[in-house]
Design an enzyme around this catalytic site. Structure first.
Site, PDB file in Angstrom:
ATOM      1  N   CYS A  55       0.828  -1.212   0.000  1.00 18.02           N
ATOM      2  CA  CYS A  55       0.000   0.000   0.000  1.00 18.02           C
ATOM      3  C   CYS A  55       0.862   1.261   0.000  1.00 18.02           C
ATOM      4  CB  CYS A  55      -0.906  -0.038   1.225  1.00 18.02           C
ATOM      5  SG  CYS A  55      -1.800   1.479   1.548  1.00 18.02           S
ATOM      6  N   CYS A  58       0.021   3.856   2.719  1.00 17.89           N
ATOM      7  CA  CYS A  58       0.494   3.387   4.030  1.00 17.89           C
ATOM      8  C   CYS A  58       1.955   3.767   4.225  1.00 17.89           C
ATOM      9  CB  CYS A  58       0.340   1.874   4.150  1.00 17.89           C
ATOM     10  SG  CYS A  58      -1.358   1.281   4.012  1.00 17.89           S
TER      11      CYS A  58
END
Length: 127
Positions: A55, A58
Site C-alpha cells: 500500500c 500506508c
C-alpha cells in the site's frame, strides 16, 4: 534515406517491490485476535494502524506516524498487517488502507480511513 542511430543504451532492470519497513521505536505488531482483544482492554489510549506492505499511502504515512509516536508518548501505537491478520481487520471492519482505529478506556471509539495526517492527529488529540 533515414538512418536510425540510438542515442543512448541502457539496461532495463525489473522493479523490485518495496516492502513496508518500520522505523518505529515504540510500536507493537498485532498478529492474532486474542492479542488484539487483550490490547484493547489494557490501554487507556490506543491507535491501531491497519496497513498492507503493498500500500503506497500506508508507506507515505510512516514519517507522520513516527512524529506522532514521539509527540504523544501517552498513546499506545500498534500496527496490523491486513494480509497477515485478516481476522483482526475483519473485527474492526477495515475495508481500505491505511485505516487507523482509535481506542480509549477499553473501547474502540473512532476510525480514520485514508492517508490523512491532519485527521489522525486530531483524532489522537481528542483521545
Amino acid at each position: 534515406m533515414l538512418f536510425y542511430k540510438p542515442v543512448m543504451r541502457m539496461a532495463v532492470r525489473p522493479l523490485k517491490s518495496i516492502r513496508f519497513q518500520s522505523s518505529y521505536t515504540s510500536i507493537t505488531k498485532l498478529t492474532n485476535l486474542t492479542e488484539f482483544r487483550n490490547l484493547i482492554k489494557q490501554n487507556d489510549k490506543l491507535v491501531i494502524d491497519f496497513y498492507a506492505t503493498w500500500c503506497g499511502p500506508c508507506k507515505m504515512m510512516q514519517p507522520h506516524l513516527t512524529k506522532l509516536i514521539q509527540a504523544y508518548p501517552d498513546v499506545r501505537f500498534v500496527k496490523c498487517d491486513v494480509d497477515e491478520s485478516p481476522d483482526i481487520a475483519k473485527e474492526c471492519e477495515v475495508t481500505a488502507m491505511p485505516t487507523f482505529v482509535l481506542g480509549k478506556d477499553g473501547q474502540l471509539i473512532g476510525k480514520i480511513i485514508g492517508a490523512n495526517p491532519t485527521a489522525l492527529e486530531k483524532g489522537i488529540k481528542d483521545l
